[in-house]
Enzyme design. Structure first.
Site, PDB file in Angstrom:
ATOM      1  N   LEU A  45       0.870  -1.189   0.000  1.00  0.00           N
ATOM      2  CA  LEU A  45       0.000   0.000   0.000  1.00  0.00           C
ATOM      3  C   LEU A  45       0.896   1.226   0.000  1.00  0.00           C
ATOM      4  O   LEU A  45       1.913   1.242   0.693  1.00  0.00           O
ATOM      5  CB  LEU A  45      -0.869  -0.060   1.261  1.00  0.00           C
ATOM      6  CG  LEU A  45      -1.615   1.174   1.784  1.00  0.00           C
ATOM      7  CD1 LEU A  45      -2.796   0.733   2.656  1.00  0.00           C
ATOM      8  CD2 LEU A  45      -0.727   2.129   2.577  1.00  0.00           C
ATOM      9  N   ASP A  47       0.159   5.705  -1.212  1.00  0.00           N
ATOM     10  CA  ASP A  47      -0.650   6.908  -0.946  1.00  0.00           C
ATOM     11  C   ASP A  47      -2.151   6.669  -0.773  1.00  0.00           C
ATOM     12  O   ASP A  47      -2.752   5.919  -1.540  1.00  0.00           O
ATOM     13  CB  ASP A  47      -0.541   7.885  -2.127  1.00  0.00           C
ATOM     14  CG  ASP A  47       0.864   8.081  -2.617  1.00  0.00           C
ATOM     15  OD1 ASP A  47       1.801   7.595  -1.986  1.00  0.00           O
ATOM     16  OD2 ASP A  47       1.014   8.733  -3.675  1.00  0.00           O
TER      17      ASP A  47
HETATM   18  C1  FRU Z   1       3.964   9.251  -3.948  1.00  0.00           C
HETATM   19  C2  FRU Z   1       3.899   8.698  -5.364  1.00  0.00           C
HETATM   20  C3  FRU Z   1       3.034   9.577  -6.250  1.00  0.00           C
HETATM   21  C4  FRU Z   1       2.596   8.622  -7.314  1.00  0.00           C
HETATM   22  C5  FRU Z   1       2.405   7.339  -6.538  1.00  0.00           C
HETATM   23  C6  FRU Z   1       2.696   6.072  -7.281  1.00  0.00           C
HETATM   24  O1  FRU Z   1       4.282   8.269  -3.027  1.00  0.00           O
HETATM   25  O2  FRU Z   1       5.205   8.577  -5.897  1.00  0.00           O
HETATM   26  O3  FRU Z   1       3.674  10.728  -6.755  1.00  0.00           O
HETATM   27  O4  FRU Z   1       1.415   9.002  -7.943  1.00  0.00           O
HETATM   28  O5  FRU Z   1       3.276   7.435  -5.418  1.00  0.00           O
HETATM   29  O6  FRU Z   1       2.344   4.970  -6.515  1.00  0.00           O
END
Ligand code: FRU
Length: 489
Positions: A45, A47
């Protein structure tokens, strides 16, 4: 285990039922599974995404690679709740399958419009040379929870002057218009955020950069968010490439906010104060906020960081989300408090009042693996005082106040199986106060501590043995008086 590109870029539907069953079996046996935090059934998991209130329920999605504890083909997983505390596992929400998301459905946000929830996210693609091209994509969830993607992306690539690092749209409505902020990198490799405007959610026009005073502050700003509380504007983002400075910016990447006047959404002008970190612990990144029907602004973050592997990876899963926090303002400072609904989890209250003088003590009933505890210290003349949590004598996580340094200190040096040690094992934050209140939420493999009613927050993962259940209270170099109340969770 080394993961090949092929293994990382598989979709959930590429895996057989047996493979998933095996993965789940491995995860279920993990000693570090959480009790009251949102965590993946399998895999990794990251964001929080699409955090919103729609059709009478809170909806929350998260970045998910289902097939192992690594960053790979990102999907969206969906959970929902009526109280922000008990979450129903809805299941897979977005599987990347269209031309505009061939290498993952990256982060984005959600907004209720009419009788649908609009999901605005980044489609990540790579060509044969592994060159990245981002698309900004829209999907619509109806009241039955059915999600339909637009056939085409609404923004192709990045505007000129900006690199392929262009992602994480956060959507809101102001008057008749829709707005979005999107994380970006200038071609000179500095981070920024772009403001877009739309009348219909399909056609998007670039307003320009959010004009801050931070013209050179790291090389990329991820996961932007813009919100207003009373007559103030608050701009949250996660910059990468900021160097540590004393007690500040100790983690690999940061997450913080600028508080200022309301954003001028015609020009992107934003008049603001200094960058302030949202969390002073070890494991916090890419937070997202939502406005609920009661007018509360609620924030959830990722309790993890890119490029930092946690010990539960050996059991086939990684990371969890933070508890939801309510944001309020006190002058020019943001205050973060755990949402009130968490009180529903309280069971078996026990209380305690005592004084300590140069000693460490434990008390009946004050032990546990998962609990909420509030301790108010009145420091008489102790030079340092505090708590040792999840301790078995040898293992411990220390939450302390040093009245000489005037700092809160969180020390996970001896917490258990190490994690992210290359970024240090102690975090400190200045706090000048006579009374110090620690409000801690302790889960199987995490601690969140709210200090002095949300003046500071420290969030951290810990990986102790299951028998590390002790709670010790201590005072050094003098006396302290305290009262404590604890509830099992
Ligand atoms: C932040 C990030 C975002 C991207 C996502 C990919 O943790 O790098 O910028 O959309 O995770 O999982």
């Amino acid at each position: 285990m080394e993961w090949t590109t092929e293994q990382r870029y598989r979709r959930l539907s590429d895996a057989s039922e047996d493979e998933i069953k095996e993965l789940k079996k491995q995860v279920d046996q993990s000693q570090w599974r959480q009790h009251f935090h949102i965590q993946p059934e399998t895999g990794l998991l990251n964001d929080p995404n699409g955090f919103s209130y729609f059709n009478g329920e809170y909806h929350l999605f998260y970045q998910w690679f289902p097939l192992g504890p690594v960053h790979g083909m990102k999907h969206w997983y969906h959970v929902k709740s009526t109280d922000l505390v008990h979450w129903e596992q809805v299941g897979l929400a977005i599987e990347p399958e269209m031309y505009f998301e061939s290498h993952g459905a990256f982060s984005g946000s959600g907004l209720e419009v009419g009788d649908a929830l609009y999901l605005f996210y980044t489609g990540n693609t790579r060509d044969e040379e592994w060159v990245r091209k981002p698309y900004q994509c829209m999907a619509v969830m109806n009241k039955n929870g059915h999600i339909t993607k637009f056939n085409e992306a609404v923004i192709d690539g990045s505007p000129s002057g900006y690199s392929e690092h262009f992602r994480d749209p956060k959507l809101w409505k102001d008057g008749e218009d829709f707005f979005a902020v999107i994380g970006a990198q200038r071609t000179n490799e500095t981070g920024t955020v772009l403001l877009y405007r739309s009348k219909n959610l399909t056609d998007w026009n670039l307003v320009g950069e959010i004009k801050t005073d931070l013209s050179s502050f790291g090389y990329m700003w991820e996961c932007p968010d813009y919100l207003e509380i009373a007559d103030k504007g608050i701009f949250i983002f996660s910059p990468q490439g900021i160097e540590a400075q004393g007690d500040l910016y100790q983690n690999i990447y940061q997450s913080g906010y600028l508080l200022g006047e309301k954003l001028d959404n015609k020009t992107g002008e934003f008049i603001h104060g200094p960058f302030v970190e949202l969390d002073r612990g070890f494991d916090f990144y890419a937070p997202q906020t939502m406005l609920d029907p009661d007018g509360r602004r609620v924030l959830v973050g990722w309790m993890g960081l890119p490029e930092v592997e946690d010990p539960s990876a050996q059991d086939g899963w990684s990371h969890c989300l933070t508890l939801p926090r309510e944001l309020t303002l006190k002058g020019n400072k943001m205050i973060q408090r755990p949402v009130k609904e968490l009180e529903k989890l309280r069971r078996n209250k026990c209380e305690l009042t005592d004084r300590l003088a140069g000693e460490t003590k434990k008390y009946d009933h004050f032990t546990g693996e998962t609990y909420e505890m509030i301790v108010e210290f009145d420091h008489l003349d102790a030079s340092q005082f505090g708590l040792e949590l999840r301790t078995n004598g040898e293992q411990k996580t220390v939450i302390a106040y040093d009245s000489v340094e005037k700092k809160v200190i969180v020390d996970r040096t001896a917490a258990g199986t190490p994690v992210g040690e290359e970024y240090g094992t102690v975090r400190k934050a200045s706090l000048d106060a006579n009374k110090v209140k620690f409000h801690a939420f302790v889960d199987v493999s995490s601690i969140e501590v709210f200090v002095n009613d949300g003046e500071e927050v420290f969030t951290l993962r810990i990986y102790p043995q299951t028998d590390s259940k002790g709670i010790h209270f201590f005072a050094k170099g003098g006396e302290v008086a305290f009262q404590a109340v604890k509830w099992d969770y």
